[in-house]
Design an enzyme around this catalytic site. Structure first.
Site: not given
Length: 221
Positions: A66, A68, A79, A188
């Site tokens: 989801d 930041y 990202f 991740h």
């Protein structure tokens, strides 16, 4: 009404009339205007990924969790952060892997908009979030929407690459059934897990080895 101003408008015709999305829209309006919380990204950037990368132009899909959740970071691309914003640790690790894999030097900023314009759909599984509260909009309907986006991409005949980082993204792998496409998975890129299966994945070179017409991974300063 959502308007992408590209071929996603036709591909997703009728999706925003479905009951789940009507319910989601009411929840989002409540969150942005009446909850008393800051919600990210800005409302006009929720669908930036699809606005910058038309359906027919997608060569690769990077799937994140989801947005930041700190002030000024999220811009509707997984990202990615705005120019002038400090690079989050996950993005720093992505750039480390890019350099290790391809030799490309990290850019001075953290915006991945160049990738989006070059055919990389930067899609989170959930498209909005409360400030300081990761995953706070999980389970509200975004997952139904992003599942549909992935299903529609899976139907395309042109080969593409799906890059899935982290458990939330890897869970989408069951939707990618077309043998013409390549799926790359990894941990991740956050500092908590990057050394447990993210680094060394060579996602960028593997993507270009698979595609007829590779992606320009170098980002302009």
């Amino acid at each position: 009404m959502v308007n992408f101003e590209n071929d996603w408008d036709d591909v997703l015709s009728g999706e925003f009339d479905k009951q789940y999305y009507k319910d989601l829209r009411e929840f989002i309006k409540q969150e942005y205007f009446r909850s008393g919380h800051n919600i990210f990204p800005p409302m006009d950037e929720i669908f930036s990924a699809q606005k910058l990368t038309p359906y027919g132009a997608v060569k690769a899909v990077i799937i994140g969790q989801d947005p930041y959740h700190e002030q000024g970071q999220a811009q509707g691309l997984c990202f990615s952060v705005r120019k002038g914003v400090q690079k989050p640790p996950s993005l720093v690790n992505i750039f480390k892997e890019l350099q290790s894999d391809t030799g490309i030097e990290p850019p001075a900023h953290g915006s991945l908009a160049d990738w989006a314009k070059n055919g990389v759909l930067l899609l989170n599984t959930v498209l909005t979030v409360r400030e300081h509260q990761a995953n706070s909009h999980k389970g509200r309907g975004w997952e139904i929407y992003t599942d549909r986006v992935i299903e529609l991409l899976n139907q395309r005949d042109d080969p593409m690459v799906f890059i899935l980082w982290g458990n939330n993204a890897i869970a989408k792998q069951t939707l990618i059934t077309n043998p013409k496409h390549l799926v790359l998975t990894g941990a991740h890129p956050s500092p908590l897990s990057a050394y447990k299966g993210f680094f060394g994945g060579r996602y960028f070179s593997k993507t270009n080895d698979f595609l007829k017409e590779g992606i320009e991974w170098k980002i302009r300063d």
